[in-house]
Every structure is written in structure tokens, then in C-alpha cells.
Design a protein around this motif. Structure first.
Motif, PDB file in Angstrom:
ATOM      1  N   GLU A 110       0.828  -1.197   0.000  1.00 56.41           N
ATOM      2  CA  GLU A 110       0.000   0.000   0.000  1.00 56.41           C
ATOM      3  C   GLU A 110       0.868   1.256   0.000  1.00 56.41           C
ATOM      4  OE1 GLU A 110      -4.114   1.055   2.250  1.00 56.41           O
ATOM      5  OE2 GLU A 110      -2.369   0.950   3.565  1.00 56.41           O
ATOM      6  N   LEU A 111       1.923   1.235   0.786  1.00 49.93           N
ATOM      7  CA  LEU A 111       2.847   2.375   0.819  1.00 49.93           C
ATOM      8  C   LEU A 111       3.498   2.578  -0.547  1.00 49.93           C
ATOM      9  CD1 LEU A 111       4.568   1.779   4.287  1.00 49.93           C
ATOM     10  CD2 LEU A 111       3.190   3.781   3.664  1.00 49.93           C
ATOM     11  N   MET A 112       3.899   1.490  -1.161  1.00 50.92           N
ATOM     12  CA  MET A 112       4.561   1.581  -2.463  1.00 50.92           C
ATOM     13  C   MET A 112       3.616   2.103  -3.548  1.00 50.92           C
ATOM     14  SD  MET A 112       6.737  -1.986  -2.409  1.00 50.92           S
ATOM     15  CE  MET A 112       7.363  -1.751  -4.070  1.00 50.92           C
ATOM     16  N   ALA A 113       2.385   1.613  -3.540  1.00 52.37           N
ATOM     17  CA  ALA A 113       1.450   1.939  -4.617  1.00 52.37           C
ATOM     18  C   ALA A 113       0.677   3.227  -4.401  1.00 52.37           C
ATOM     19  CB  ALA A 113       0.466   0.780  -4.812  1.00 52.37           C
ATOM     20  N   SER A 114       0.246   3.472  -3.158  1.00 53.58           N
ATOM     21  CA  SER A 114      -0.655   4.603  -2.898  1.00 53.58           C
ATOM     22  C   SER A 114      -0.041   5.728  -2.081  1.00 53.58           C
ATOM     23  CB  SER A 114      -1.920   4.087  -2.178  1.00 53.58           C
ATOM     24  OG  SER A 114      -2.564   3.087  -2.947  1.00 53.58           O
ATOM     25  N   TYR A 115       1.046   5.438  -1.363  1.00 56.51           N
ATOM     26  CA  TYR A 115       1.670   6.457  -0.518  1.00 56.51           C
ATOM     27  C   TYR A 115       3.196   6.475  -0.737  1.00 56.51           C
ATOM     28  CZ  TYR A 115      -2.842   6.071   1.864  1.00 56.51           C
ATOM     29  OH  TYR A 115      -4.193   6.039   2.157  1.00 56.51           O
ATOM     30  N   PRO A 116       3.630   6.613  -1.969  1.00 58.42           N
ATOM     31  CA  PRO A 116       5.072   6.557  -2.248  1.00 58.42           C
ATOM     32  C   PRO A 116       5.861   7.659  -1.556  1.00 58.42           C
ATOM     33  CG  PRO A 116       3.872   7.355  -4.170  1.00 58.42           C
ATOM     34  CD  PRO A 116       2.846   6.836  -3.204  1.00 58.42           C
ATOM     35  N   SER A 117       5.250   8.829  -1.380  1.00 55.10           N
ATOM     36  CA  SER A 117       5.967   9.927  -0.720  1.00 55.10           C
ATOM     37  C   SER A 117       6.208   9.615   0.754  1.00 55.10           C
ATOM     38  CB  SER A 117       5.186  11.237  -0.857  1.00 55.10           C
ATOM     39  OG  SER A 117       3.920  11.148  -0.224  1.00 55.10           O
ATOM     40  N   VAL A 118       5.268   8.883   1.369  1.00 52.87           N
ATOM     41  CA  VAL A 118       5.444   8.474   2.764  1.00 52.87           C
ATOM     42  C   VAL A 118       6.569   7.448   2.865  1.00 52.87           C
ATOM     43  CG1 VAL A 118       4.365   7.354   4.756  1.00 52.87           C
ATOM     44  CG2 VAL A 118       3.034   8.933   3.345  1.00 52.87           C
ATOM     45  N   LEU A 119       6.582   6.493   1.958  1.00 58.30           N
ATOM     46  CA  LEU A 119       7.635   5.481   1.958  1.00 58.30           C
ATOM     47  C   LEU A 119       9.004   6.123   1.760  1.00 58.30           C
ATOM     48  CD1 LEU A 119       8.434   2.520   2.095  1.00 58.30           C
ATOM     49  CD2 LEU A 119       7.987   2.346  -0.353  1.00 58.30           C
ATOM     50  N   THR A 120       9.078   7.084   0.862  1.00 55.58           N
ATOM     51  CA  THR A 120      10.343   7.792   0.629  1.00 55.58           C
ATOM     52  C   THR A 120      10.780   8.526   1.885  1.00 55.58           C
ATOM     53  OG1 THR A 120       9.897   8.084  -1.736  1.00 55.58           O
ATOM     54  CG2 THR A 120      11.476   9.593  -0.733  1.00 55.58           C
ATOM     55  N   ALA A 121       9.818   9.146   2.565  1.00 51.62           N
ATOM     56  CA  ALA A 121      10.125   9.872   3.799  1.00 51.62           C
ATOM     57  C   ALA A 121      10.636   8.921   4.876  1.00 51.62           C
ATOM     58  CB  ALA A 121       8.879  10.612   4.295  1.00 51.62           C
ATOM     59  N   LEU A 122      10.053   7.745   4.964  1.00 51.15           N
ATOM     60  CA  LEU A 122      10.489   6.772   5.961  1.00 51.15           C
ATOM     61  C   LEU A 122      11.901   6.279   5.666  1.00 51.15           C
ATOM     62  CD1 LEU A 122       7.248   4.613   6.413  1.00 51.15           C
ATOM     63  CD2 LEU A 122       8.095   6.464   7.866  1.00 51.15           C
ATOM     64  N   LYS A 123      12.204   6.101   4.408  1.00 51.06           N
ATOM     65  CA  LYS A 123      13.530   5.627   4.025  1.00 51.06           C
ATOM     66  C   LYS A 123      14.608   6.677   4.286  1.00 51.06           C
ATOM     67  CE  LYS A 123      12.143   2.282   0.483  1.00 51.06           C
ATOM     68  NZ  LYS A 123      12.249   1.868  -0.933  1.00 51.06           N
ATOM     69  N   ASN A 124      14.216   7.942   4.295  1.00 46.73           N
ATOM     70  CA  ASN A 124      15.198   9.015   4.426  1.00 46.73           C
ATOM     71  C   ASN A 124      15.107   9.802   5.736  1.00 46.73           C
ATOM     72  OD1 ASN A 124      16.509   8.931   1.674  1.00 46.73           O
ATOM     73  ND2 ASN A 124      14.399   9.240   1.046  1.00 46.73           N
ATOM     74  N   ALA A 125      14.234   9.399   6.632  1.00 44.12           N
ATOM     75  CA  ALA A 125      14.058  10.113   7.894  1.00 44.12           C
ATOM     76  C   ALA A 125      15.340  10.105   8.718  1.00 44.12           C
ATOM     77  CB  ALA A 125      12.919   9.489   8.691  1.00 44.12           C
ATOM     78  N   THR A 126      15.572  11.197   9.421  1.00 39.76           N
ATOM     79  CA  THR A 126      16.765  11.300  10.272  1.00 39.76           C
ATOM     80  C   THR A 126      16.406  11.316  11.753  1.00 39.76           C
ATOM     81  OG1 THR A 126      16.709  13.721  10.041  1.00 39.76           O
ATOM     82  CG2 THR A 126      18.090  12.494   8.484  1.00 39.76           C
ATOM     83  N   SER A 127      15.140  11.100  12.060  1.00 35.77           N
ATOM     84  CA  SER A 127      14.703  10.981  13.450  1.00 35.77           C
ATOM     85  C   SER A 127      13.383  10.217  13.486  1.00 35.77           C
ATOM     86  CB  SER A 127      14.513  12.357  14.103  1.00 35.77           C
ATOM     87  OG  SER A 127      13.368  13.014  13.558  1.00 35.77           O
ATOM     88  N   ILE A 128      13.096   9.603  14.616  1.00 35.81           N
ATOM     89  CA  ILE A 128      11.833   8.889  14.775  1.00 35.81           C
ATOM     90  C   ILE A 128      10.675   9.870  14.720  1.00 35.81           C
ATOM     91  CG2 ILE A 128      10.421   7.602  16.433  1.00 35.81           C
ATOM     92  CD1 ILE A 128      12.942   6.107  17.277  1.00 35.81           C
ATOM     93  N   ARG A 129      10.832  11.030  15.340  1.00 33.97           N
ATOM     94  CA  ARG A 129       9.759  12.024  15.338  1.00 33.97           C
ATOM     95  C   ARG A 129       9.405  12.456  13.915  1.00 33.97           C
ATOM     96  NH1 ARG A 129       7.242  16.167  18.524  1.00 33.97           N
ATOM     97  NH2 ARG A 129       5.676  17.024  17.105  1.00 33.97           N
ATOM     98  N   GLU A 130      10.406  12.678  13.093  1.00 32.58           N
ATOM     99  CA  GLU A 130      10.170  13.077  11.701  1.00 32.58           C
ATOM    100  C   GLU A 130       9.356  12.015  10.969  1.00 32.58           C
ATOM    101  OE1 GLU A 130      12.719  13.644   7.539  1.00 32.58           O
ATOM    102  OE2 GLU A 130      13.780  13.571   9.476  1.00 32.58           O
ATOM    103  N   ALA A 131       9.754  10.765  11.127  1.00 25.98           N
ATOM    104  CA  ALA A 131       9.050   9.669  10.456  1.00 25.98           C
ATOM    105  C   ALA A 131       7.651   9.492  11.023  1.00 25.98           C
ATOM    106  CB  ALA A 131       9.850   8.378  10.606  1.00 25.98           C
ATOM    107  N   SER A 132       7.541   9.570  12.337  1.00 19.44           N
ATOM    108  CA  SER A 132       6.259   9.374  13.000  1.00 19.44           C
ATOM    109  C   SER A 132       5.236  10.422  12.575  1.00 19.44           C
ATOM    110  CB  SER A 132       6.452   9.420  14.521  1.00 19.44           C
ATOM    111  OG  SER A 132       5.218   9.251  15.185  1.00 19.44           O
ATOM    112  N   ASP A 133       5.657  11.666  12.513  1.00 19.83           N
ATOM    113  CA  ASP A 133       4.744  12.741  12.105  1.00 19.83           C
ATOM    114  C   ASP A 133       4.244  12.533  10.680  1.00 19.83           C
ATOM    115  OD1 ASP A 133       5.079  13.898  14.557  1.00 19.83           O
ATOM    116  OD2 ASP A 133       6.165  15.672  13.845  1.00 19.83           O
TER     117      ASP A 133
END
Length: 221
Positions: A110-133
Motif C-alpha cells: 500500500e505504501l509503495m502503490a498509494s503512498y510513495p511519498s510516505v515510503l520515501t520519507a520513511l527511508k530518508n528520515a533522520t529521526s523517529i519524530r520526523e518519520a512518525s509525524d
């Protein structure tokens, strides 16, 4: 199965612990990492436990899974089209709607197909808070996205990090290497095959490389 299994599968897909724990903190807030979790308010409304609801969906005795508006599973999928896809995926998977591995695979897809920007953000996050938000505001999107909710979900991610990997996130630093000059005797080495085609009439227009696995030594003679 449980938190460790979820971590391993998400880490394989995301590759970044900050992103993994940012996502897992949200999943803990949504379902306490329970794949068969029925939204608490609907459990009371339907008069069914998590196990009873899951069994009824599996055996077909409950037929309103898609349109009942009840959050379900690790990510508490709620909107009808997402629940429909989850059900179809489980049926194709040949397993219970509450199967943990199936839901993780569905989530990644679902992340790959419908939420690619979220998946990209998770792969490049530099903190848990950044990814969590990012997960909170763009993937889960609950009604309450206040600062206190953001802090709580990020804190869950921090707790899971300490529980699963001891709180030490090691990031991989990418090093760029440039091929420079070398004094290797192979640099100018030419070996003409004895099986070459002699007196070729046409230019070579295509070369098909072949891979041979093993230990090889290039030498003349």
C-alpha cells in the motif's frame, strides 16, 4: 510473532530504523501491534471481541467488513476501499484477515502503490519524530493530529527502539569512490579468442554478456 517480527519485515522493506520505528510507534497507538484488533468502540457496538469479529469475517458469517466503518488490524484500516483491498489481499493470500505477516505485506504494498511519498520519507528520515509525524499526518490521518498525539506516537517509537535494538540506531554512510589510475598489468590486457569468427563481413551490432560465478584468475598464455 509480534513486535520483533514486525520490525524485521519493515526493516527489510524500509531499510532505515528511524522510519521503521516512526511507523511502528503509530501502529502501536492504533492497534497495540495486534493484527486482529477491532477498534474498541466498535467492539462494544458489535458486541464482539477481536477474536470473534476476525473469525466471523474469515468464515463469511459477517459480511459487512468492508462498509462497517470499523478500524481493523495493525494500521486500523477504516475507509471502505482500503478494507476492501485488505480483504481481497487476505483471500488471495489464503489466510485469516487477522494474519500479521499478510497485513505487513499489504501495508508495504500500500505504501509503495498509494503512498510513495510516505515510503520515501520513511527511508530518508533522520529521526523517529520526523518519520512518525509523516505517518500520522499522511498515512494514518486520524481526526486528532495535535502536538500531544505527535509526541505520544513518537515516544512509542522510541520505546520500541529501546526494546528491540537497545536504542542504538546505526546509519550507513555512503562513500563515493572514484576509479583512478592503476599500475595493474591487466589494464591494457587483450586476449583474442582462438574461436573468433575470421574474415567477418559485418560490424558487430550486439554483444550478449554472460555471468559466470566462481573464482577466476586472468592471465596471459
Amino acid at each position: 510473532m509480534g513486535a520483533s517480527n514486525i520490525y524485521q519485515k519493515l526493516k527489510a522493506a524500509i531499510g532505515n530504523d528511524y522510519g521503521v520505528f516512526g511507523l511502528m510507534g503509530n501502529l502501536k497507538a492504533e492497534s497495540n501491534l495486534q493484527a486482529n484488533n477491532l477498534q474498541n468502540t466498535y467492539s462494544k457496538k458489535f458486541g464482539m471481541t477481536d477474536e470473534e469479529y476476525t473469525k466471523a469475517v474469515d468464515d463469511g458469517s459477517y459480511t459487512n467488513f468492508i462498509k462497517d466503518s470499523a478500524g481493523y488490524g495493525l494500521a486500523q484500516w477504516t475507509y471502505w476501499s482500503r478494507k476492501q483491498k485488505l480483504l481481497q489481499y487476505a483471500q488471495a493470500y489464503g489466510c485469516s484477515i487477522g494474519d500479521e505477516n499478510m497485513q505487513i505485506d499489504f501495508m508495504i504494498g500500500e505504501l509503495m502503490a498509494s503512498y510513495p511519498s510516505v515510503l520515501t520519507a520513511l527511508k530518508n528520515a533522520t529521526s523517529i519524530r520526523e518519520a512518525s509525524d509523516c505517518v500520522l499526518t499522511q498515512y494514518e490521518r486520524p481526526a486528532d493530529q495535535s502536538e500531544s498525539v505527535k509526541q505520544k506516537r513518537a515516544a512509542y517509537g522510541e520505546e520500541l527502539m529501546k526494546q528491540l535494538i537497545g536504542g542504538n540506531i546505526v546509519t550507513e554512510e555512503k562513500e563515493e569512490t572514484t576509479m583512478g589510475f592503476t599500475n595493474s598489468p591487466l589494464v591494457g590486457y587483450t586476449n583474442i579468442s582462438p574461436k573468433k569468427t575470421k574474415n567477418r563481413k559485418y560490424d558487430i551490432t550486439r554483444i550478449t554478456p554472460h555471468c559466470i560465478v566462481g573464482l577466476w584468475t586472468a592471465k596471459k598464455g
